[in-house]
Design a protein around this motif. Structure first.
Motif, PDB file in Angstrom:
ATOM      1  N   GLY A  26      51.000 -61.772 -10.559  1.00 44.93           N
ATOM      2  CA  GLY A  26      50.684 -61.551 -11.958  1.00 44.93           C
ATOM      3  C   GLY A  26      49.282 -62.013 -12.297  1.00 44.93           C
ATOM      4  O   GLY A  26      48.551 -62.546 -11.455  1.00 44.93           O
ATOM      5  N   LYS A  27      48.933 -61.791 -13.536  1.00 44.84           N
ATOM      6  CA  LYS A  27      47.596 -62.141 -14.027  1.00 44.84           C
ATOM      7  C   LYS A  27      47.512 -63.630 -14.321  1.00 44.84           C
ATOM      8  O   LYS A  27      48.471 -64.244 -14.793  1.00 44.84           O
ATOM      9  CB  LYS A  27      47.290 -61.328 -15.291  1.00 44.84           C
ATOM     10  N   TYR A  61      44.183 -62.027 -10.514  1.00 47.17           N
ATOM     11  CA  TYR A  61      45.611 -61.850 -10.280  1.00 47.17           C
ATOM     12  C   TYR A  61      46.011 -62.700  -9.082  1.00 47.17           C
ATOM     13  O   TYR A  61      45.333 -62.679  -8.044  1.00 47.17           O
ATOM     14  CB  TYR A  61      45.935 -60.376 -10.018  1.00 47.17           C
ATOM     15  N   THR A  77      45.719 -66.930 -16.340  1.00 48.50           N
ATOM     16  CA  THR A  77      45.128 -67.209 -17.651  1.00 48.50           C
ATOM     17  C   THR A  77      43.623 -67.349 -17.507  1.00 48.50           C
ATOM     18  O   THR A  77      43.096 -67.496 -16.395  1.00 48.50           O
ATOM     19  CB  THR A  77      45.706 -68.507 -18.239  1.00 48.50           C
ATOM     20  N   LYS A 101      59.742 -70.632 -16.853  1.00 53.06           N
ATOM     21  CA  LYS A 101      59.219 -69.581 -17.725  1.00 53.06           C
ATOM     22  C   LYS A 101      59.280 -70.083 -19.162  1.00 53.06           C
ATOM     23  O   LYS A 101      60.335 -70.548 -19.618  1.00 53.06           O
ATOM     24  CB  LYS A 101      60.042 -68.299 -17.574  1.00 53.06           C
ATOM     25  N   TYR A 124      51.194 -64.854 -15.623  1.00 57.84           N
ATOM     26  CA  TYR A 124      52.003 -64.312 -16.709  1.00 57.84           C
ATOM     27  C   TYR A 124      53.277 -63.691 -16.133  1.00 57.84           C
ATOM     28  O   TYR A 124      53.238 -63.038 -15.090  1.00 57.84           O
ATOM     29  CB  TYR A 124      51.237 -63.235 -17.476  1.00 57.84           C
ATOM     30  N   ALA A 125      54.383 -63.899 -16.815  1.00 52.10           N
ATOM     31  CA  ALA A 125      55.647 -63.261 -16.436  1.00 52.10           C
ATOM     32  C   ALA A 125      55.688 -61.904 -17.125  1.00 52.10           C
ATOM     33  O   ALA A 125      56.079 -61.794 -18.297  1.00 52.10           O
ATOM     34  CB  ALA A 125      56.823 -64.132 -16.847  1.00 52.10           C
ATOM     35  N   GLU A 126      55.243 -60.891 -16.416  1.00 49.39           N
ATOM     36  CA  GLU A 126      55.117 -59.556 -17.004  1.00 49.39           C
ATOM     37  C   GLU A 126      56.483 -59.016 -17.436  1.00 49.39           C
ATOM     38  O   GLU A 126      57.483 -59.193 -16.751  1.00 49.39           O
ATOM     39  CB  GLU A 126      54.470 -58.598 -16.001  1.00 49.39           C
ATOM     40  N   GLY A 127      56.493 -58.347 -18.576  1.00 46.89           N
ATOM     41  CA  GLY A 127      57.707 -57.697 -19.046  1.00 46.89           C
ATOM     42  C   GLY A 127      58.685 -58.600 -19.764  1.00 46.89           C
ATOM     43  O   GLY A 127      59.731 -58.142 -20.215  1.00 46.89           O
ATOM     44  N   GLU A 128      58.355 -59.893 -19.872  1.00 49.55           N
ATOM     45  CA  GLU A 128      59.242 -60.821 -20.574  1.00 49.55           C
ATOM     46  C   GLU A 128      58.587 -61.252 -21.879  1.00 49.55           C
ATOM     47  O   GLU A 128      57.391 -61.524 -21.916  1.00 49.55           O
ATOM     48  CB  GLU A 128      59.554 -62.039 -19.704  1.00 49.55           C
ATOM     49  N   LYS A 129      59.361 -61.335 -22.931  1.00 43.41           N
ATOM     50  CA  LYS A 129      58.806 -61.658 -24.240  1.00 43.41           C
ATOM     51  C   LYS A 129      59.512 -62.880 -24.824  1.00 43.41           C
ATOM     52  O   LYS A 129      60.677 -62.815 -25.197  1.00 43.41           O
ATOM     53  CB  LYS A 129      58.943 -60.472 -25.193  1.00 43.41           C
ATOM     54  N   HIS A 172      52.577 -64.600 -24.926  1.00 47.99           N
ATOM     55  CA  HIS A 172      52.897 -64.350 -23.519  1.00 47.99           C
ATOM     56  C   HIS A 172      54.083 -65.209 -23.094  1.00 47.99           C
ATOM     57  O   HIS A 172      54.363 -66.245 -23.695  1.00 47.99           O
ATOM     58  CB  HIS A 172      51.719 -64.730 -22.608  1.00 47.99           C
TER      59      HIS A 172
END
Length: 475
Positions: free
Chosen positions: A200-201, A215, A203, A425, A449-454, A467
């Motif tokens: 993931g990306k 990344y 910060t 997370k 970043y935990a992509e796809g989680e909000k 994020h």
């Protein structure tokens, strides 16, 4: 060491993980300490692991269109001043040569901590037209970063790595390259090293000095800490503008290129040790193990035993297996311990009774299971077992990691999570102050970043989260 002695004891992995790690890397003869503080000497067994890593990765780089080259170790210091963020990020770690040939140099030279600057200077000469693009170059090299606290493979003043540096006509192409190579690393980590990774990306605080975006590839070690196992950087036009890398585009306009860089290092060997090892020592995945199978003769002085062992060894070698026949004078028990500590995936035990019955015992290092197999089909069985060990090691590591990913709503939860040896997370508002507070109060850093989680709210300030981030204590 007396020939009948068993392998020396290593520290308890549960009670003192850092000492266990040090004991393992030294006693398995992966490395030794160099005479200069913070350096390591990679011994033949350790270097064989690195050669297998190189071989696997190099094939993947070439399959994606990259070519190898080599750039100098010494870089003019003025190169580092051209990209402001880059020089600020690396200044504390740069070793500088001020004298050579008995004289003081007119300009100090940096020993490369990374090579974006020298690649940039050469790309400015080599790239003139859109026809020259893309440029896709990788180098296998050593670099030096003057680290204050060192540990073999994980953080040393000098280490080996590969660094890819590419130049592209458009932002989209450079970003695609950045993500493509991250994907290459992920596939390699999982299918070769048997280490599941989270990509993931990073910060802004954690990104590479001079990058637009970094990344990372994060791997969980057995103590629950994260190891950054590789990075891929989208550099935008930062280095292109610093080194004036321009090309004449199809529309007749001079433009700056977009660049990327990406790398992994001998730190991957540290990852192998800490992701898979146990109280007995190393557990190496077959694809990178210097020795995939060791044959240990039982009652080897009895007639026909060594001859049969040699025959099995020859058959396995013919099938492409990296195999050793240990016909030394130490006892079988000593040999078992020695090769287990070295992490050899399979051990074949063969004695008079086995030969008489037409069987051999095969021991799996990963599961510590031992089973009987027919000698007439030994090659096929070994090949199948090596495949299974590779696959099962990845699955075991994945189950272990997934069971140690937790969620937290506040600082207390993050602290509790990382102290329990987990990836945590948590929501984050995006402000630097909150990120700094998490590090100060929990010793955990934002990994990716935990992509796809909000998440709804920031775990620190309670404001709306921008994020969801994976926090962990890291090497």
């Amino acid at each position: 060491m007396a020939k009948e002695n068993f392998v020396e004891q290593i520290a308890d992995i549960e009670k003192d993980f850092p000492q266990w790690y040090t004991d393992v890397v030294i006693k398995t003869k992966l490395v030794d300490y160099g005479p200069v503080k913070g350096t390591m000497i990679i011994r033949p067994y350790g270097y064989a692991v690195w050669e297998n890593i190189q071989k696997e990765l190099d094939a993947r780089f070439k399959a994606t269109g990259h070519a190898n080259a080599y750039f100098p170790l010494l870089i003019p210091m003025n190169f580092f001043t051209k990209e402001a963020e880059h020089v600020e990020g690396f200044a504390p770690e740069v070793a500088v040569v001020t004298h050579a040939g008995g004289e003081e140099l007119a300009e100090p030279l940096a020993i490369r901590p990374t090579s974006e600057t020298i690649f940039g200077s050469m790309y400015s000469k080599w790239i003139q037209s859109y026809r020259d693009l893309p440029v896709l170059i990788n180098q296998w090299a050593n670099v030096m970063r003057w680290e204050k606290t060192t540990r073999p493979f994980l953080r040393t003043s000098e280490f080996l790595w590969q660094e890819g540096h590419t130049a592209h006509a458009t932002q989209e192409e450079a970003e695609e390259e950045t993500m493509k190579m991250l994907g290459v690393y992920k596939e390699f980590a999982e299918n070769v090293l048997a280490i599941p990774v989270i990509c993931g990306k990073k910060t802004e605080k954690e990104k590479f000095a001079g990058a637009v975006a970094t990344y990372g590839m994060e791997a969980m070690m057995k103590d629950g800490k994260s190891l950054q196992a590789g990075t891929s950087h989208f550099l935008g036009q930062n280095f292109a503008k610093a080194f004036d890398i321009k090309f004449l585009d199809k529309d007749g306009v001079q433009k700056h290129v977009y660049t990327s860089s990406w790398g992994v290092s001998t730190r991957l060997i540290g990852a192998l040790i800490m992701a898979h090892g146990d109280q007995r020592g190393l557990i190496l995945p077959p694809k990178v193990a210097p020795v995939q199978v060791v044959i240990v003769p039982i009652a080897q002085k009895k007639e026909g035993v060594l001859e049969k062992c040699a025959q099995v060894k020859a058959e396995l070698e013919k099938a492409g297996v990296r195999v050793v026949l240990d016909d030394g004078e130490n006892s079988p028990g000593w040999k078992f311990n020695e090769w287990e500590m070295k992490g050899v995936p399979l051990r074949v035990e063969l004695g008079p009774r086995d030969i008489e019955s037409g069987n051999a015992l095969i021991f799996r290092r990963d599961t510590l299971e031992k089973q009987t197999y027919a000698l007439e089909n030994i090659v096929n069985d070994v090949l199948k077992l090596l495949e299974n060990v590779q696959k099962d090691m990845l699955e075991a590591a994945r189950v272990r990691r997934d069971g140690r990913i937790v969620y937290a709503d506040d600082l207390t939860g993050i602290l509790s999570g990382v102290e329990g040896g987990n990836f945590v997370k948590a929501g984050w508002c995006g402000c630097r102050e909150c990120e700094d507070k998490i590090k100060m109060e929990t010793a955990a850093t934002a990994r990716v970043y935990a992509e796809g989680e909000k998440s709804k709210t920031c775990a620190v300030c309670g404001k709306k989260a921008k994020h969801t981030v994976i926090f962990a204590r890291a090497y």
